[in-house]
Design an enzyme around this catalytic site. Structure first.
Site, PDB file in Angstrom:
ATOM      1  N   ARG A 107      -5.431   6.407  -7.596  1.00  0.00           N
ATOM      2  CA  ARG A 107      -5.201   7.847  -7.586  1.00  0.00           C
ATOM      3  C   ARG A 107      -5.156   8.407  -9.007  1.00  0.00           C
ATOM      4  O   ARG A 107      -5.771   9.438  -9.301  1.00  0.00           O
ATOM      5  CB  ARG A 107      -3.891   8.147  -6.853  1.00  0.00           C
ATOM      6  CG  ARG A 107      -3.927   7.683  -5.394  1.00  0.00           C
ATOM      7  CD  ARG A 107      -2.551   7.531  -4.793  1.00  0.00           C
ATOM      8  NE  ARG A 107      -1.877   8.814  -4.624  1.00  0.00           N
ATOM      9  CZ  ARG A 107      -0.622   8.923  -4.236  1.00  0.00           C
ATOM     10  NH1 ARG A 107       0.100   7.837  -3.970  1.00  0.00           N
ATOM     11  NH2 ARG A 107      -0.078  10.100  -4.090  1.00  0.00           N
ATOM     12  N   LEU A 113       0.879  -1.169   0.000  1.00  0.00           N
ATOM     13  CA  LEU A 113       0.000   0.000   0.000  1.00  0.00           C
ATOM     14  C   LEU A 113       0.913   1.214   0.000  1.00  0.00           C
ATOM     15  O   LEU A 113       1.953   1.205   0.649  1.00  0.00           O
ATOM     16  CB  LEU A 113      -0.877   0.048   1.261  1.00  0.00           C
ATOM     17  CG  LEU A 113      -2.048  -0.912   1.365  1.00  0.00           C
ATOM     18  CD1 LEU A 113      -2.743  -0.753   2.716  1.00  0.00           C
ATOM     19  CD2 LEU A 113      -3.036  -0.702   0.239  1.00  0.00           C
ATOM     20  N   ASP A 114       0.519   2.261  -0.698  1.00  0.00           N
ATOM     21  CA  ASP A 114       1.305   3.487  -0.709  1.00  0.00           C
ATOM     22  C   ASP A 114       1.467   4.024   0.708  1.00  0.00           C
ATOM     23  O   ASP A 114       0.602   3.833   1.562  1.00  0.00           O
ATOM     24  CB  ASP A 114       0.614   4.561  -1.565  1.00  0.00           C
ATOM     25  CG  ASP A 114       0.607   4.232  -3.046  1.00  0.00           C
ATOM     26  OD1 ASP A 114       1.376   3.347  -3.467  1.00  0.00           O
ATOM     27  OD2 ASP A 114      -0.175   4.868  -3.772  1.00  0.00           O
ATOM     28  N   ARG A 115       2.558   4.725   0.939  1.00  0.00           N
ATOM     29  CA  ARG A 115       2.830   5.305   2.259  1.00  0.00           C
ATOM     30  C   ARG A 115       1.678   6.191   2.715  1.00  0.00           C
ATOM     31  O   ARG A 115       1.334   6.209   3.893  1.00  0.00           O
ATOM     32  CB  ARG A 115       4.124   6.123   2.218  1.00  0.00           C
ATOM     33  CG  ARG A 115       4.472   6.735   3.565  1.00  0.00           C
ATOM     34  CD  ARG A 115       5.554   7.791   3.472  1.00  0.00           C
ATOM     35  NE  ARG A 115       6.801   7.267   2.987  1.00  0.00           N
ATOM     36  CZ  ARG A 115       7.942   7.266   3.673  1.00  0.00           C
ATOM     37  NH1 ARG A 115       7.980   7.763   4.886  1.00  0.00           N
ATOM     38  NH2 ARG A 115       9.040   6.800   3.143  1.00  0.00           N
ATOM     39  N   VAL A 159      -1.401   5.889   2.288  1.00  0.00           N
ATOM     40  CA  VAL A 159      -2.648   5.136   2.425  1.00  0.00           C
ATOM     41  C   VAL A 159      -2.597   4.283   3.684  1.00  0.00           C
ATOM     42  O   VAL A 159      -1.576   3.684   3.995  1.00  0.00           O
ATOM     43  CB  VAL A 159      -2.856   4.224   1.189  1.00  0.00           C
ATOM     44  CG1 VAL A 159      -4.085   3.351   1.350  1.00  0.00           C
ATOM     45  CG2 VAL A 159      -2.946   5.057  -0.081  1.00  0.00           C
TER      46      VAL A 159
END
Length: 179
Positions: free
Chosen positions: A161, A58-60, A62
């Site tokens: 996104r 998961l992106d930082r 998120v």
């Protein structure tokens, strides 16, 4: 800013499901807080084996539930299950604006610029371009915002996104892609 306590939702000898807070990295990192290090410290403190492997990211920016392997011999199987879409990934996102439809499938061609860690919707296939597909369903709306549930069919960098921002619906607070 103090770190949230580790929230483990399920664990057994083979895997652990836990909540990754916003701002924490999914993968091992020498700089900054990362989930594998937090989980290793948790298991060491309990006197348990501390092997942890990330099987998806998961992106930082998120937060959400993540699956980690607790055994070397299980890591490959879990990673394969994620890659083969045998594990469903669903997300909640708050969009600035309202989509035209209450549910839809979005399919785009995404180009990832690794040097700038950014992805873009492009119009034709070429080197470095990959198809990205997701389904969404509107769950709730305010005058300016929409809460959607998203199910990924592909797992491209910053996919949710990028795909929504491209349609003029950036995710709330997403500075990189337009909100």
């Amino acid at each position: 800013m103090p770190m949230e306590p580790l929230r483990i939702l399920y664990e057994d000898a083979h895997l652990v499901l836990c909540v990754k807070p916003v701002g924490v990295l999914s993968e091992d990192s020498a700089d900054g807080a990362c989930m594998p290090a937090l989980l290793r410290a948790h298991y060491r403190a309990q006197g348990k084996p501390d092997y942890i492997a990330t099987v998806h990211r998961l992106d930082r920016v998120v937060g959400g539930v993540m699956l980690f392997s607790r055994r070397r011999e299980v890591t490959g199987r879990l990673t394969a299950a994620v890659a083969e879409r045998r594990i469903t990934k669903e997300y909640l996102a708050v969009l600035r604006g309202h989509p035209e439809k209450d549910s839809d499938t979005l399919t785009d061609l995404l180009f990832r610029d690794a040097a700038h860690n950014k992805s873009y919707v492009v119009q034709r296939m070429r080197k470095g371009v990959r198809e990205a597909t997701l389904d969404y369903t509107v769950l709730d709306k305010t005058d300016a915002l929409t809460l959607v549930k998203v199910r990924l069919h592909t797992g491209r960098t910053h996919q949710i996104r990028v795909q929504f921002s491209h349609r003029g619906l950036p995710l709330l607070g997403d500075i990189r892609y337009g909100s």
